[in-house]
Write an enzyme that holds these catalytic residues in place. Structure first.
Site, mmCIF file in Angstrom:
data_model
loop_
_atom_site.group_PDB
_atom_site.id
_atom_site.type_symbol
_atom_site.label_atom_id
_atom_site.label_comp_id
_atom_site.label_asym_id
_atom_site.label_seq_id
_atom_site.Cartn_x
_atom_site.Cartn_y
_atom_site.Cartn_z
ATOM 1 N N ALA A 75 0.813 -1.217 0.000
ATOM 2 C CA ALA A 75 0.000 0.000 0.000
ATOM 3 C C ALA A 75 0.848 1.269 0.000
ATOM 4 C CB ALA A 75 -0.953 0.000 1.184
ATOM 5 N N THR A 76 2.019 1.221 0.596
ATOM 6 C CA THR A 76 2.874 2.415 0.581
ATOM 7 C C THR A 76 3.163 2.808 -0.869
ATOM 8 O OG1 THR A 76 3.852 1.859 2.713
ATOM 9 C CG2 THR A 76 5.110 3.368 1.306
ATOM 10 N N ASN A 155 -6.102 3.114 10.952
ATOM 11 C CA ASN A 155 -5.308 1.993 11.450
ATOM 12 C C ASN A 155 -5.012 2.067 12.943
ATOM 13 O OD1 ASN A 155 -3.795 4.235 10.167
ATOM 14 N ND2 ASN A 155 -2.050 3.235 11.131
ATOM 15 N N GLN A 183 -7.020 -0.962 5.904
ATOM 16 C CA GLN A 183 -7.557 -1.572 7.130
ATOM 17 C C GLN A 183 -9.011 -1.998 6.971
ATOM 18 O OE1 GLN A 183 -5.880 -2.374 9.879
ATOM 19 N NE2 GLN A 183 -3.952 -1.372 9.387
ATOM 20 N N SER A 203 -3.565 -3.531 0.683
ATOM 21 C CA SER A 203 -2.338 -4.244 1.036
ATOM 22 C C SER A 203 -2.690 -5.664 1.463
ATOM 23 C CB SER A 203 -1.628 -3.520 2.179
ATOM 24 O OG SER A 203 -0.458 -4.222 2.528
ATOM 25 N N ALA A 204 -1.979 -6.649 0.905
ATOM 26 C CA ALA A 204 -2.311 -8.051 1.198
ATOM 27 C C ALA A 204 -2.031 -8.425 2.649
ATOM 28 C CB ALA A 204 -1.525 -8.975 0.260
ATOM 29 N N HIS A 205 -0.937 -7.895 3.215
ATOM 30 C CA HIS A 205 -0.536 -8.421 4.529
ATOM 31 C C HIS A 205 -1.400 -7.915 5.683
ATOM 32 C CE1 HIS A 205 1.883 -5.147 6.577
ATOM 33 N NE2 HIS A 205 1.941 -4.670 5.351
ATOM 34 N N THR A 244 9.017 -6.909 -12.998
ATOM 35 C CA THR A 244 8.495 -8.278 -13.064
ATOM 36 C C THR A 244 7.542 -8.538 -11.915
ATOM 37 O OG1 THR A 244 10.523 -8.994 -14.131
ATOM 38 C CG2 THR A 244 9.199 -10.711 -13.076
ATOM 39 N N CYS A 330 7.213 4.315 16.150
ATOM 40 C CA CYS A 330 8.475 3.764 16.623
ATOM 41 C C CYS A 330 9.567 3.849 15.564
ATOM 42 C CB CYS A 330 8.278 2.321 17.048
ATOM 43 S SG CYS A 330 7.185 1.424 15.956
HETATM 44 C C1 PLP Z 1 -0.115 -0.793 6.802
HETATM 45 C C2 PLP Z 1 -0.794 0.392 6.222
HETATM 46 C C3 PLP Z 1 -0.284 1.038 5.094
HETATM 47 C C4 PLP Z 1 0.994 0.607 4.426
HETATM 48 O O1 PLP Z 1 0.842 -0.637 3.807
HETATM 49 P P1 PLP Z 1 2.123 -1.491 3.321
HETATM 50 O O2 PLP Z 1 1.555 -2.527 2.422
HETATM 51 O O3 PLP Z 1 2.708 -2.080 4.574
HETATM 52 O O4 PLP Z 1 3.045 -0.573 2.633
HETATM 53 C C5 PLP Z 1 -0.973 2.112 4.596
HETATM 54 N N1 PLP Z 1 -2.102 2.542 5.169
HETATM 55 C C6 PLP Z 1 -2.634 1.954 6.260
HETATM 56 C C7 PLP Z 1 -3.898 2.466 6.845
HETATM 57 C C8 PLP Z 1 -1.992 0.864 6.830
HETATM 58 O O5 PLP Z 1 -2.499 0.302 7.919
#
Ligand code: PLP
Length: 390
Positions: A75-76, A155, A183, A203-205, A244, A330
């Site tokens: 997402a960044t 978040n 989120q 963001s997948a994670h 890629t 942090c």
């Molecule tokens: C974690 C997060 C991001 C960043 O996502 P990444 O995939 O880790 O770069 C952006 N916005 C929100 C609200 C998030 O919680």
């Protein structure tokens, strides 16, 4: 639980990869290792087929079409691409961007960068529950405003923003709207058409998929959104993001999206019930607790609590078997109190005494009941110690 690993309640930071997602990814490391851009042989075709499927799975989760999905490294990157990409293509129409005080650093810092490039940025405040006022956003619009970026769900405090109302105002003023839905996806229904957004970051994670993969959804219907690539090269992702494709990660993202679409409502109601047990249990056992965020317009899996008189770092030291997060950024050498908690009116002292709890798909009632007891003990102990000192 004592001897096992800490109870994981930090699901806003990252989530456990769902074992079904791991299974889906597994063949794409050492067997199906083709480059999805290789058009001349079977290896490439099979990788490409996997990408096509994942693109459809991710699109379905948010009510988009597959051609609207641009895969990124997370997402960044999606947010950087959205803000910088729009700034670059729309600079001729104007150089003003609007965002909100409680956005993720990826949005706020990208907006700061745009200022260095000569854009003007208005950061609108939020109310005590973390909501932006669509009227205030509209009043901030000037003829040169090209983009509004407001998150769908926060978040830190879980507040869900009034994106539909913002979208209506943006449409009226012909301003593009980007929303960070990281989120929200998998926790509440997310539909780009209902929301009326032009750009959406995922963001997948954060939804039980792998780290290092995400998407920017770019609207194609109506007047398609034009976006300047921020990574040049082989012209992947329809020229919007060269490089890629990370096939295993994208396959995992797709699987995570499919599970989230199918099971999200059920996950949400379970997490919401567990959140109730957590918050009520803590409020029963400890006095003077502030529950941060909006009482109803909120994520089902978030609780952010302020324990005045008990520093979050000290509380967390007292309960190392509970993995939570304090609001401080942090990443900096000197931990700054959370900009989100400051934006909703918490004092620096109270912001430093706040803990974020993030529940996930795998959180159990047993873990929550255990956590309630540990938090109550830890806060009482830290408060007693703090009082003895003064
Ligand atoms: C974690 C997060 C991001 C960043 O996502 P990444 O995939 O880790 O770069 C952006 N916005 C929100 C609200 C998030 O919680």
């Amino acid at each position: 639980m004592g001897a096992s690993r800490p109870v994981y309640l930090d699901n806003h930071s990252t989530t456990r990869v769902d074992p079904r997602v791991v299974d889906a990814m597994n063949p794409y490391w050492a067997e199906e290792y083709g480059n999805a851009a290789s058009r001349q042989h079977e290896y490439g075709w099979r990788a490409e087929a996997a990408i096509v499927r994942a693109r459809e799975q991710v699109a379905s989760l948010v009510g988009a079409s597959a051609e609207e999905v641009v895969f990124t490294s997370g997402a960044t990157e999606s947010i950087n691409l959205a803000l910088k990409g729009i700034a670059e293509t729309s600079a001729g129409q104007g150089r003003h961007v609007i965002t909100a005080a409680t956005e993720h650093r990826a949005v706020l810092d990208t907006a700061r960068r745009l200022e260095q490039y000569g854009f003007r940025v208005t950061v609108v405040p939020v109310d005590g529950s973390g909501l932006v006022d669509p009227d205030q956003v509209e009043s901030a619009m000037i003829p040169g405003t090209i983009l509004v970026s407001v998150m769908l769900a926060n978040n830190e405090i879980g507040t869900i923003g009034p994106i539909e109302e913002l979208a209506a105002r943006c449409r009226r003023k012909k301003v593009l709207l980007h929303s960070d839905a990281v989120q929200a996806a998998g926790k509440i229904p997310v539909n780009v058409q209902t929301l009326g957004v032009d750009l959406l970051s995922l963001s997948a994670h954060k939804m039980h998929g792998p780290k290092g993969v995400g998407a920017l959804v770019v609207r194609k219907s109506g007047a398609p959104v034009r976006l300047a690539a921020q990574l040049d090269g082989g012209g992947h992702e329809r020229g919007m993001r060269s490089g890629t494709l990370n096939v295993p990660a994208i396959v995992g993202f797709g699987a995570a999206a499919e599970i989230a679409l199918r099971e999200g409502a059920e996950d949400a109601s379970r997490m919401s019930r567990l959140r109730g047990i957590l918050v009520d249990g803590i409020l029963d056992r400890i006095d003077e607790v502030i529950v941060n965020g909006h009482p109803v317009q909120r994520l089902p899996n978030n609780a952010n609590l302020t324990f005045p008189g008990a520093s979050a770092d000290a509380v967390m030291m007292e309960m190392r078997d509970i993995a939570v997060s304090s609001g401080s950024a942090c990443s900096s050498a000197v931990p700054e109190p959370s900009h989100v908690l400051k934006a909703i009116g918490r004092s620096v002292e109270d912001a430093r005494s706040s803990i974020r709890f993030g529940l996930g798909r795998f959180t159990t009632e047993e873990e929550i009941v255990y956590a309630v007891g540990r938090v109550a003990e830890a806060v009482s102990r830290v408060r007693a110690r703090t009082r003895a000192l003064v």
